[in-house]
Design an enzyme around this catalytic site. Structure first.
Site, PDB file in Angstrom:
ATOM      1  CB  SER A 183       0.094  -5.318   6.786  1.00 25.64           C
ATOM      2  OG  SER A 183      -0.979  -4.834   6.004  1.00 25.64           O
ATOM      3  N   GLY A 242       3.332   6.006   9.201  1.00 28.74           N
ATOM      4  CA  GLY A 242       4.735   6.015   8.743  1.00 28.74           C
ATOM      5  C   GLY A 242       5.612   4.825   8.988  1.00 28.74           C
ATOM      6  CG  HIS A 294      -0.254   0.288   2.490  1.00 32.52           C
ATOM      7  ND1 HIS A 294      -0.053  -0.781   3.344  1.00 32.52           N
ATOM      8  CD2 HIS A 294       0.109   1.502   3.129  1.00 32.52           C
ATOM      9  CE1 HIS A 294       0.625  -0.225   4.564  1.00 32.52           C
ATOM     10  NE2 HIS A 294       0.417   0.965   4.487  1.00 32.52           N
ATOM     11  CG  ASP A 345       0.055  -3.957   2.452  1.00 34.90           C
ATOM     12  OD1 ASP A 345       0.563  -3.521   1.586  1.00 34.90           O
ATOM     13  OD2 ASP A 345      -0.304  -3.686   3.667  1.00 34.90           O
ATOM     14  CB  SER A 394       3.236   1.478   6.022  1.00 35.57           C
ATOM     15  OG  SER A 394       1.743   1.474   6.644  1.00 35.57           O
TER      16      SER A 394
END
Length: 377
Positions: free
Chosen positions: A346, A329, A221, A249, A331
């Protein structure tokens, strides 16, 4: 931020010349060296309330359990009902559906529990749930080997919504299901450009997961389909070479223009930077730590595997749930257990002030999907 990254680059000047590749199919169980630095042991003492010797003993027990899990699964065969690590006893428990399998499995070094449903049956029930359209009030669902059921998490404030109740009725028809409540819906942890640690694409800041030969892996993402990826210092790093979200993801970015890869996870001064020596999958119940660009270094426990998470953008399958906190942030950042890479961040719910839960995409799936090789020390 710059101090931590300088340390990473300095490590690269010596680590690069002495490394050997390890692919997903060649995941190490761990080296003969100590599985953790002094900094990691300190973090485990803080987050788990352990003494240094207890932290060392837990890491050693988890390493043993990881090896036992593979042997026990083979020994159980079709009777296998799942497995989990118990931090109190320091042992792995394996569920079996036939008493005749118990002694064979016990001989591998595992404790044994007799259950009604096999892992294959539970996975089939979960797959039937995966085909349903889940409303926003349903957070996620996963197979819980300890409960021997498929657990559906529902947001407490939405539990009486008609669409949630309808989903649960259909879920119970799919197989053995139990319902639990959670305090909030899951969200991904990408963030607008606010400064801080690397990397940037479009108007989003995310975190590097793990180095692979030729680039790094991160969350799908994070790919905003805007072209170039930039590092912590604003310089061009590369481009997304592949990504998937939702459904999966994961993503990977090529590295060039003076950037290079090293087998390191940043400790952000909380712990020393961690070397990555493989990607052997830790069992449910094992300790795990996360490194991310917003909240830096935090530890917790593996809570569940193969969980379907119902994000607002769509469902993502086969994620692993942890008790580790995260914030926007983080991720794409690294999940590591001892010296073994586990996955990339994720999303989740909560924050690192009040707590929460976070999911990661297992790293071996990403490596296999794109034919990548993990950069290891």
């Amino acid at each position: 931020m710059r101090t931590g990254l300088s340390a990473l680059l300095l490590l690269g000047t010596w680590a690069t010349a002495s490394t050997m590749p390890a692919s997903a199919s060649d995941a190490h169980e761990g080296s003969a060296e100590a599985p953790a630095s002094a900094g990691l042991l300190t973090a485990m003492q803080h987050d788990f309330g352990l003494t240094k010797s207890q932290a060392e003993a837990r890491l050693a027990a988890e390493k043993t359990a990881t090896a036992v899990e593979r042997r026990a699964k083979r020994a159980a065969g079709s009777s296998y009902g799942g497995s989990w690590f118990d931090a109190g006893s320091g042992r792995l428990t394996v569920a079996v559906t036939r008493a005749a399998s118990a002694e064979t499995v016990r001989a591998t070094g595992a404790d044994v529990r007799l259950v009604k449903h096999s892992a294959k049956q539970l996975d089939a029930a979960k797959a039937r749930l995966d085909k349903l359209n889940a409303p926003a009030g349903v957070s996620s669902w996963h197979v819980d080997p300890k409960a021997n059921k498929v657990v559906v998490d529902v947001v407490s404030a939405r539990k009486n919504d008609n669409d949630v109740r309808h989903f649960l009725t259909r879920a119970r028809q799919a197989g053995p299901v139990t319902v639990r409540q959670t305090s909030a819906a899951p969200e991904t942890f990408a963030a607008g450009t606010v400064g801080g640690d690397p990397f940037y694409t479009g108007n989003v800041r995310c975190s590097i997961g793990f180095s692979v030969y030729g680039g790094f892996v991160t969350a799908g993402h994070c790919d905003q389909h805007t072209g170039a990826v930039y590092g912590w210092d604003g310089s061009y790093v590369g481009n997304f070479q592949g990504s998937s979200f939702p459904d999966n993801d994961y993503a990977w970015v090529n590295v060039g223009s003076g950037w290079w890869t090293v087998p390191v996870v940043l400790g952000w001064g909380t712990v020393s930077d961690q070397l990555v020596r493989g990607s052997a999958e830790a069992p449910v119940g094992a300790s795990i730590c996360r490194s991310g660009s917003t909240t830096h270094w935090h530890c917790g426990t593996v809570l569940a595997k193969n969980e379907t998470v119902n994000y607002s953008q769509g469902s993502v399958y086969q994620l692993t749930k942890t008790s580790v906190c995260a914030e926007p942030g983080d991720s794409g950042g690294s999940f590591i257990s001892g010296d073994q890479a586990q996955g990339v961040t994720s999303g989740g719910w909560g924050n690192c002030s009040s707590g929460g839960e976070t999911w990661y995409q297992p790293v071996n799936e990403i490596l296999n999907r794109y034919g990548l090789t993990l950069h290891t020390a």
